[in-house]
Design an enzyme around this catalytic site. Structure first.
Site, mmCIF file in Angstrom:
data_model
loop_
_atom_site.group_PDB
_atom_site.id
_atom_site.type_symbol
_atom_site.label_atom_id
_atom_site.label_comp_id
_atom_site.label_asym_id
_atom_site.label_seq_id
_atom_site.Cartn_x
_atom_site.Cartn_y
_atom_site.Cartn_z
ATOM 1 C CG ASP A 142 85.217 -4.498 -88.108
ATOM 2 O OD1 ASP A 142 84.267 -3.705 -88.232
ATOM 3 O OD2 ASP A 142 86.414 -4.137 -88.157
ATOM 4 C CD GLU A 143 84.768 -2.526 -92.271
ATOM 5 O OE1 GLU A 143 83.665 -2.183 -92.755
ATOM 6 O OE2 GLU A 143 85.706 -1.719 -92.092
ATOM 7 N NE ARG A 197 87.164 6.663 -96.503
ATOM 8 C CZ ARG A 197 86.699 6.056 -95.431
ATOM 9 N NH1 ARG A 197 87.529 5.465 -94.599
ATOM 10 N NH2 ARG A 197 85.410 6.043 -95.158
ATOM 11 C CD GLN A 239 82.211 3.465 -94.486
ATOM 12 O OE1 GLN A 239 83.397 3.569 -94.816
ATOM 13 N NE2 GLN A 239 81.825 3.542 -93.224
ATOM 14 C CE LYS A 258 84.975 -0.150 -89.428
ATOM 15 N NZ LYS A 258 86.017 -1.126 -89.031
ATOM 16 C CB THR A 259 88.592 -0.031 -84.462
ATOM 17 O OG1 THR A 259 88.510 -0.171 -85.875
ATOM 18 C CG2 THR A 259 89.658 -0.976 -83.927
#
Length: 718
Positions: A221-222, A600, A252, A36-37
């Site tokens: 973002d997020e 993770r 998330q 995503k970044t």
């Protein structure tokens, strides 16, 4: 820069997101490890180079300074030029920039100060003490949470009606005192940054029109982590002509406890039309078995927006699931496996131990010490929160602005110089009565104090004046070097036996040398740096992660990745937590948290639970977490402790056995809602005694206030 340079390392869905139609808004549902970044930075580069959008016409919002820094560096590399003028940062840093630019319209002065959580705690504590509010019945942290939570919901003190609820009434009393204190002293806490900047735009039409026209593209973002006021902030800036590009993952969303609203990401589709949803499902982090198990787990949540992650990296190892006899057995299993990994060539920093609560870390620390394996606790105090650093910054704040009362109170008698609480109280009283700062009050009353107190106070006043005069024409790092020596802080912390405090002060000097002050932020170099330290939300500890096993809560692990992850404490009442198990929406958030923990892991994932655990002062028998039952057995390698007697294992057919773990009594607390078989609903006002003799004062809606013996009342806590 041509289009192929922007898109040549993107997959099809990433490329579709980056080159998305400028006439629509977009929601990019980006799964864990899906890049995503990369999509966000390439999208901005695409807008600038291919659509001729000016840098200062783009607003990019992140949730951590670390993410903002990473995006800024990547974008500068892509564009091959600096992008200092771009409005990119966290909600808090952007809100701060707005308030600094338009402080008068926000009813602030140009030198307003930002309160961190520690400063806020100290102010609330003092206000409660001065107004005889019992902190044993109204814990300061709970009152602090109440204040911040109201602000995050866009609620001011005057908007709250306590009705019959005594708990809310007392919290509201502190809230009103606190707001008045902050306004009088030109102070802004983190939650206030958001609500004040939102009110600034909402109440000033010309200003709102200016920023709506300026920001042609707004990227967030997020988005699943936005709270009420953050969502309103973005919605207010949207006028239908500018475009919204939001990246997030409903799977998330794990911050409901601090105000995040998962429903915000679903409201996008109705509040920001026309909008298109693009799903990023290819994962570049984890193996197939880890992803398949994680996908299976999260499907048990209802009302998902829906996506299933995949990878072309192969299935990899099965996920180990270890049934331990006790928490000690669990710790020995985990650490012995880490020792094997290290022996076989892994770095300690490749390994991470994730747990639901901080209290679980102790037993793993003991085992790591026993095996002589280096480790760090991640997500503890940030560098700028260390006591010695806050002391130094308080001196810096005071020489920059002598009206900074919070800084004055911190350093007036530190290092110790004989100024006692009685003197400080007199200074406070004089300042309040005469509507002046503590520093000015100290100057004016020093001549009327007893000789010893007067001399001590005069010495401090002269010290601050001396540092101010001596550093007037020095740059930031030179100012800090001077004040550390002149104030006596370096000398004081030289007595630190470990030596880390003095080294931290030296590190502060290095950081000030590296600080790059942006000339357009309307602040002096010192104020710019002070604001940066207040807004830092990176969460990084002062310790280096190199060659250390990393221990952290699952919440702290969000956004990170590790070759080997040990997710421990997979038991009912622990994970999912006891507080969440009877609330479907809270259980869903716990499941999302487990999903985050599992994703993770890059190559190896180990899950473990203990049959018997000593936690919070008592031994508990536990059943495996329901989350283990929700993962198909084909992805798992089940391991039992040798000679371990099991109570009840999770079933291979995924049928969950209801938890019958013995429960302790419900915790009585002021403000708790209860139900009595005869008297109906009520609120706890007070309680006294212990055990079976505990008496509880309850105000019932129908019959008024009554004292009841808790052991006989059969109260149902709601």
């Amino acid at each position: 820069m041509n289009l192929s340079e922007i898109t040549n390392d993107l997959n099809d869905k990433q490329c579709q997101s980056v080159t998305f139609n400028n006439e629509k808004n977009a929601l990019i549902l980006a799964g864990a490890g899906s890049g995503k970044t990369r999509v966000l930075t390439h999208r901005i580069a695409y807008l600038i180079t291919q659509k001729d959008i000016r840098i200062d016409a783009i607003l990019a919002v992140t949730f951590t300074n670390k993410a903002a820094t990473e995006m800024r560096e990547r974008l500068s590399t892509l564009l091959r030029r600096p992008i200092q003028s771009m409005w990119m940062g966290t909600f808090h840093s952007l809100a701060h920039r707005l308030l600094r630019t338009h402080y008068e319209k926000s009813k602030l002065t140009s030198g307003f100060q930002i309160l961190d959580a520690q400063d806020q705690f100290r102010i609330v504590k003092r206000l409660m003490k001065e107004n005889s509010i019992d902190e044993s019945k109204f814990p300061i942290k709970k009152v602090q949470w109440f204040i911040n939570n109201q602000k995050n919901e866009d609620i001011r003190a005057q908007d709250i009606d306590p009705d019959y609820n005594y708990f809310i009434k007392k919290n509201l009393e502190v809230f009103e005192l606190y707001e008045a204190y902050c306004q009088e002293n030109d102070l802004i806490d983190f939650a206030e940054l958001l609500i004040r900047s939102y009110e600034l735009l909402k109440n000033n039409t010309d200003l709102l029109n200016h920023y709506q026209a300026r920001f042609e593209h707004i990227l967030v973002d997020e988005f699943q982590d936005t709270n009420t006021v953050q969502y309103k902030w973005i919605k207010l800036l949207f006028n239908g002509h500018n475009k919204i590009f939001c990246v997030g993952d409903d799977d998330q969303s794990i911050y409901g406890w601090r105000g995040a609203k998962i429903e915000n990401i679903t409201k996008l589709c109705t509040d920001f039309t026309p909008i298109e949803t693009i799903r990023l499902k290819q994962n570049y982090r984890s193996t197939g078995n880890i992803l398949n198990a994680s996908n299976a787990l999260i499907t048990h949540n209802v009302n998902r927006m829906g996506k299933s992650l995949w990878t072309d990296a192969g299935n990899g190892e099965l996920i180990d699931v270890y049934e331990a006899r006790t928490e000690t057995d669990e710790a020995n299993y985990v650490i012995s496996n880490i020792q094997k990994l290290i022996t076989n060539g892994a770095s300690p920093s490749d390994c991470s131990i994730l747990y639901r609560f901080n209290a679980q870390s102790r037993i793993f620390e003991e085992a790591l010490i026993k095996y002589n394996i280096p480790y760090i606790i991640y997500g503890g105090l940030k560098f700028f929160e260390y006591t010695e650093i806050k002391d130094a910054l308080s001196y810096l704040r005071l020489i920059e602005n002598s009206a900074d009362n919070v800084a004055f109170e911190r350093v007036v008698n530190f290092p110790t110089r004989g100024i006692g609480n009685v003197t400080v109280k007199k200074i406070r009283t004089f300042a309040q009565d005469n509507h002046t700062s503590l520093f000015q009050a100290a100057i004016q009353i020093s001549s009327i104090l007893p000789t010893r107190a007067a001399n001590a106070l005069s010495s401090f006043i002269n010290l601050i004046k001396q540092i101010t005069d001596d550093t007037k024409h020095l740059n930031l790092s030179e100012k800090v070097t001077n004040l550390l020596n002149t104030s006596g802080l370096i000398m004081h912390y030289s007595n630190d036996k470990i030596g880390s405090k003095k080294e931290n002060l030296k590190k502060l000097i290095t950081i000030t040398k590296q600080y790059n002050h942006e000339q357009d932020n309307k602040m002096s170099e010192v104020m710019g740096f002070i604001s940066l330290t207040s807004l830092d939300s990176s969460g990084n500890t002062n310790a280096s992660i190199n060659q250390n096993v990393q221990l952290m809560t699952i919440h702290s692990a969000k956004g990170l990745e590790f070759p080997c992850v040990f997710l421990v404490g997979m038991e009912e009442d622990l994970f999912p937590s006891r507080q969440s198990k009877n609330e479907p929406h809270l259980t869903d958030e716990e499941r999302r948290l487990c999903y985050v923990g599992m994703t993770r892991a890059m190559k190896k994932l180990s899950l473990s639970y203990a049959i018997k655990r000593f936690l919070y002062g008592q031994s508990l028998y536990a059943y495996p977490s329901r989350f283990l039952n929700e993962i198909p057995s084909k992805y798992l390698n089940k391991i039992k402790a040798k000679f371990g007697a099991t109570i009840q294992n999770y079933n291979d057919d995924n049928t969950f056995n209801k938890n019958i773990t013995p429960k302790s009594d419900d915790q009585i607390s002021i403000g708790a809602l209860v139900k009595h078989a005869k008297f109906g609903l009520g609120t706890v006002l007070n309680f006294e005694g212990q055990g079976d003799s505990t008496r509880v004062q309850i105000k019932f809606k129908q019959v008024g206030t009554k004292w009841l013996i808790n052991s006989y009342a059969n109260l149902e806590f709601i």
